[in-house]
Design a protein around this motif. Structure first.
Motif, PDB file in Angstrom:
ATOM      1  N   ILE A 154     -30.615  -2.919 -25.965  1.00 34.46           N
ATOM      2  CA  ILE A 154     -30.353  -2.978 -24.410  1.00 34.46           C
ATOM      3  C   ILE A 154     -28.995  -3.131 -23.864  1.00 34.46           C
ATOM      4  O   ILE A 154     -28.642  -2.531 -23.061  1.00 34.46           O
ATOM      5  CB  ILE A 154     -31.076  -4.420 -24.305  1.00 34.46           C
ATOM      6  N   PRO A 155     -28.005  -4.144 -24.730  1.00 32.96           N
ATOM      7  CA  PRO A 155     -26.765  -3.926 -24.147  1.00 32.96           C
ATOM      8  C   PRO A 155     -26.070  -2.931 -24.307  1.00 32.96           C
ATOM      9  O   PRO A 155     -25.110  -2.359 -23.399  1.00 32.96           O
ATOM     10  CB  PRO A 155     -25.899  -5.088 -24.914  1.00 32.96           C
ATOM     11  N   ILE A 156     -26.227  -2.026 -25.544  1.00 35.09           N
ATOM     12  CA  ILE A 156     -25.668  -0.744 -25.791  1.00 35.09           C
ATOM     13  C   ILE A 156     -26.271   0.153 -24.886  1.00 35.09           C
ATOM     14  O   ILE A 156     -25.289   1.185 -24.166  1.00 35.09           O
ATOM     15  CB  ILE A 156     -25.896  -0.285 -27.249  1.00 35.09           C
ATOM     16  N   GLY A 157     -27.412   0.302 -24.578  1.00 37.84           N
ATOM     17  CA  GLY A 157     -27.909   1.152 -23.602  1.00 37.84           C
ATOM     18  C   GLY A 157     -27.538   1.172 -22.149  1.00 37.84           C
ATOM     19  O   GLY A 157     -27.092   2.122 -21.587  1.00 37.84           O
ATOM     20  N   LEU A 158     -27.265  -0.054 -21.821  1.00 37.60           N
ATOM     21  CA  LEU A 158     -26.684  -0.260 -20.314  1.00 37.60           C
ATOM     22  C   LEU A 158     -25.339   0.137 -20.231  1.00 37.60           C
ATOM     23  O   LEU A 158     -24.783   0.763 -19.245  1.00 37.60           O
ATOM     24  CB  LEU A 158     -26.929  -1.894 -20.158  1.00 37.60           C
ATOM     25  N   SER A 159     -24.388  -0.295 -21.117  1.00 30.03           N
ATOM     26  CA  SER A 159     -23.107   0.167 -21.468  1.00 30.03           C
ATOM     27  C   SER A 159     -22.901   1.886 -21.591  1.00 30.03           C
ATOM     28  O   SER A 159     -22.355   2.476 -20.767  1.00 30.03           O
ATOM     29  CB  SER A 159     -22.451  -0.199 -22.576  1.00 30.03           C
ATOM     30  N   ILE A 160     -24.003   2.469 -22.243  1.00 35.15           N
ATOM     31  CA  ILE A 160     -23.743   3.979 -22.444  1.00 35.15           C
ATOM     32  C   ILE A 160     -24.014   4.651 -20.835  1.00 35.15           C
ATOM     33  O   ILE A 160     -23.589   5.465 -20.525  1.00 35.15           O
ATOM     34  CB  ILE A 160     -24.907   4.329 -23.439  1.00 35.15           C
ATOM     35  N   HIS A 161     -25.319   3.911 -20.305  1.00 31.95           N
ATOM     36  CA  HIS A 161     -25.566   4.431 -19.002  1.00 31.95           C
ATOM     37  C   HIS A 161     -24.433   4.380 -18.172  1.00 31.95           C
ATOM     38  O   HIS A 161     -24.005   5.330 -17.215  1.00 31.95           O
ATOM     39  CB  HIS A 161     -26.816   3.620 -18.366  1.00 31.95           C
ATOM     40  N   ALA A 178     -28.650  12.375 -26.650  1.00 37.68           N
ATOM     41  CA  ALA A 178     -30.218  12.479 -26.983  1.00 37.68           C
ATOM     42  C   ALA A 178     -30.516  10.910 -27.093  1.00 37.68           C
ATOM     43  O   ALA A 178     -31.779  10.842 -26.649  1.00 37.68           O
ATOM     44  CB  ALA A 178     -30.178  13.043 -28.527  1.00 37.68           C
ATOM     45  N   TYR A 179     -29.692   9.846 -27.250  1.00 42.09           N
ATOM     46  CA  TYR A 179     -30.041   8.589 -27.320  1.00 42.09           C
ATOM     47  C   TYR A 179     -30.434   8.139 -25.846  1.00 42.09           C
ATOM     48  O   TYR A 179     -31.398   7.468 -25.741  1.00 42.09           O
ATOM     49  CB  TYR A 179     -28.803   7.847 -27.723  1.00 42.09           C
ATOM     50  N   TYR A 180     -29.578   8.729 -24.941  1.00 47.64           N
ATOM     51  CA  TYR A 180     -29.746   8.303 -23.376  1.00 47.64           C
ATOM     52  C   TYR A 180     -31.340   8.677 -23.173  1.00 47.64           C
ATOM     53  O   TYR A 180     -32.161   8.031 -22.353  1.00 47.64           O
ATOM     54  CB  TYR A 180     -28.771   8.955 -22.753  1.00 47.64           C
ATOM     55  N   GLN A 181     -31.638   9.843 -23.643  1.00 45.87           N
ATOM     56  CA  GLN A 181     -32.773  10.374 -23.364  1.00 45.87           C
ATOM     57  C   GLN A 181     -34.090   9.746 -23.858  1.00 45.87           C
ATOM     58  O   GLN A 181     -35.315   9.460 -23.266  1.00 45.87           O
ATOM     59  CB  GLN A 181     -33.001  11.855 -23.771  1.00 45.87           C
ATOM     60  N   ARG A 182     -33.806   9.292 -25.153  1.00 46.49           N
ATOM     61  CA  ARG A 182     -34.843   8.268 -25.622  1.00 46.49           C
ATOM     62  C   ARG A 182     -35.078   7.139 -24.959  1.00 46.49           C
ATOM     63  O   ARG A 182     -36.124   6.661 -24.909  1.00 46.49           O
ATOM     64  CB  ARG A 182     -34.549   8.310 -27.126  1.00 46.49           C
ATOM     65  N   LEU A 183     -34.033   6.554 -24.424  1.00 45.96           N
ATOM     66  CA  LEU A 183     -34.000   5.235 -23.877  1.00 45.96           C
ATOM     67  C   LEU A 183     -34.806   5.376 -22.360  1.00 45.96           C
ATOM     68  O   LEU A 183     -35.686   4.542 -22.190  1.00 45.96           O
ATOM     69  CB  LEU A 183     -32.639   4.875 -23.566  1.00 45.96           C
ATOM     70  N   ALA A 184     -34.677   6.704 -22.041  1.00 44.38           N
ATOM     71  CA  ALA A 184     -35.579   7.141 -20.549  1.00 44.38           C
ATOM     72  C   ALA A 184     -36.886   6.926 -20.870  1.00 44.38           C
ATOM     73  O   ALA A 184     -37.724   7.007 -19.929  1.00 44.38           O
ATOM     74  CB  ALA A 184     -35.006   8.419 -20.337  1.00 44.38           C
ATOM     75  N   SER A 185     -37.589   7.106 -22.124  1.00 43.04           N
ATOM     76  CA  SER A 185     -38.876   6.875 -22.240  1.00 43.04           C
ATOM     77  C   SER A 185     -39.396   5.633 -22.113  1.00 43.04           C
ATOM     78  O   SER A 185     -40.588   5.274 -22.306  1.00 43.04           O
ATOM     79  CB  SER A 185     -39.351   7.616 -23.723  1.00 43.04           C
ATOM     80  N   ARG A 186     -38.565   4.527 -22.138  1.00 44.38           N
ATOM     81  CA  ARG A 186     -38.961   3.237 -21.946  1.00 44.38           C
ATOM     82  C   ARG A 186     -38.864   2.545 -20.433  1.00 44.38           C
ATOM     83  O   ARG A 186     -37.933   2.735 -19.972  1.00 44.38           O
ATOM     84  CB  ARG A 186     -37.910   2.107 -22.771  1.00 44.38           C
ATOM     85  N   GLY A 188     -38.695  -0.416 -19.256  1.00 44.50           N
ATOM     86  CA  GLY A 188     -37.965  -1.219 -18.968  1.00 44.50           C
ATOM     87  C   GLY A 188     -36.257  -0.952 -18.605  1.00 44.50           C
ATOM     88  O   GLY A 188     -35.589  -1.155 -17.780  1.00 44.50           O
ATOM     89  N   PHE A 189     -35.990   0.495 -19.358  1.00 47.11           N
ATOM     90  CA  PHE A 189     -34.631   0.983 -19.018  1.00 47.11           C
ATOM     91  C   PHE A 189     -34.592   1.683 -18.039  1.00 47.11           C
ATOM     92  O   PHE A 189     -33.617   1.540 -17.139  1.00 47.11           O
ATOM     93  CB  PHE A 189     -34.484   2.056 -20.431  1.00 47.11           C
ATOM     94  N   LEU A 190     -35.746   2.412 -17.544  1.00 46.48           N
ATOM     95  CA  LEU A 190     -35.874   3.023 -16.290  1.00 46.48           C
ATOM     96  C   LEU A 190     -35.537   2.128 -14.916  1.00 46.48           C
ATOM     97  O   LEU A 190     -34.799   2.409 -14.071  1.00 46.48           O
ATOM     98  CB  LEU A 190     -37.003   3.710 -16.086  1.00 46.48           C
ATOM     99  N   LYS A 191     -36.561   1.013 -15.137  1.00 47.89           N
ATOM    100  CA  LYS A 191     -36.492   0.196 -14.087  1.00 47.89           C
ATOM    101  C   LYS A 191     -35.019  -0.659 -13.894  1.00 47.89           C
ATOM    102  O   LYS A 191     -34.473  -0.763 -12.828  1.00 47.89           O
ATOM    103  CB  LYS A 191     -37.584  -0.959 -14.406  1.00 47.89           C
ATOM    104  N   HIS A 192     -34.442  -1.004 -15.074  1.00 50.40           N
ATOM    105  CA  HIS A 192     -33.145  -1.899 -14.983  1.00 50.40           C
ATOM    106  C   HIS A 192     -31.925  -1.141 -15.539  1.00 50.40           C
ATOM    107  O   HIS A 192     -30.953  -1.631 -15.122  1.00 50.40           O
ATOM    108  CB  HIS A 192     -33.464  -3.101 -15.977  1.00 50.40           C
ATOM    109  N   GLY A 193     -32.200  -0.209 -16.436  1.00 50.27           N
ATOM    110  CA  GLY A 193     -30.933   0.771 -16.685  1.00 50.27           C
ATOM    111  C   GLY A 193     -30.419   1.817 -15.943  1.00 50.27           C
ATOM    112  O   GLY A 193     -29.273   1.735 -15.668  1.00 50.27           O
ATOM    113  N   ARG A 194     -31.605   2.500 -15.540  1.00 47.82           N
ATOM    114  CA  ARG A 194     -31.338   3.745 -14.659  1.00 47.82           C
ATOM    115  C   ARG A 194     -31.750   3.751 -13.117  1.00 47.82           C
ATOM    116  O   ARG A 194     -31.561   4.485 -12.481  1.00 47.82           O
ATOM    117  CB  ARG A 194     -31.910   4.952 -15.418  1.00 47.82           C
TER     118      ARG A 194
END
Length: 198
Positions: A154-161, A178-186, A188-194
């Motif tokens: 969660i914190p790493i993904g937001l920082s990578i975004h 590739a990690y960023y794309q994996r996170l995009a399947s979640r 919660g990440f689409l809503k709050h990260g991207r």
């Protein structure tokens, strides 16, 4: 119901919102509230869980995972838990510190962050930190603390975004991409990260 105090645009508030979605915690969010007075730093997020008030975003993440027994996100076994917590702490101390000056200058256009040499130093250090993430993801083959998604993502993904969307020179990091794309399947990440961008 859990109350989350802080604007949804804050990266640290988004950590908590995303965690709640991952765990399945019902919450209400407000921009401000009387609980803010209990945080001596005056920063968000602050949560109110009944009469219990807590601040510091990464501590809130751990509290939520522990209280709601989200073992898949934060394991009980000491070594596996330490691996997750190490990356949570690294994000707060190393990754955040690296991007602060460059992000404030390039994205926020804060006039207090105008020194070209400091912007460049911050950009280089930010890229170096992203390179550490790249090396770790290559080693795990999945997520930051192992093969499976964990609380650390969660914190790493937001920082990578934030790193990906900031317009600056950066190296090609295929494992990060590739990690960023994996996170995009979640969701919660689409809503709050991207911010809803697939």
């Amino acid at each position: 119901m859990l109350r989350i105090i802080g604007k949804a645009s804050s990266i640290n508030v988004r950590k908590v919102l995303w965690a709640c979605d991952e765990i399945g915690i019902a919450y209400v969010r407000t921009d401000d509230g009387p609980e803010m007075k209990q945080n001596p730093n005056g920063l968000v997020p602050v949560i109110a869980d009944g009469d219990f008030v807590l601040w510091e975003s990464n501590t809130i993440l751990r509290y939520l995972a522990h209280k709601w027994a989200a073992r898949a996100l934060l394991p009980e076994e000491p070594r596996r838990r330490a691996e997750v917590e190490r990356w949570i702490d690294w994000q707060a101390t190393e990754f955040n510190t690296a991007w602060r000056y460059a992000f404030s200058a390039i994205v926020r256009r804060n006039p207090a962050f105008h020194d070209a040499a400091q912007i460049e130093a911050s950009r280089r250090e930010w890229n170096r930190m992203a390179g550490i993430v790249e090396t770790q993801l290559e080693a795990t083959g999945g997520y930051i603390a192992g093969r499976a998604f964990s609380l650390a993502d969660i914190p790493i993904g937001l920082s990578i975004h934030r790193w990906i969307v900031t317009p600056m020179d950066k190296p090609s990091l295929p494992h990060v991409d590739a990690y960023y794309q994996r996170l995009a399947s979640r969701p919660g990440f689409l809503k709050h990260g991207r911010n809803g961008i697939p």
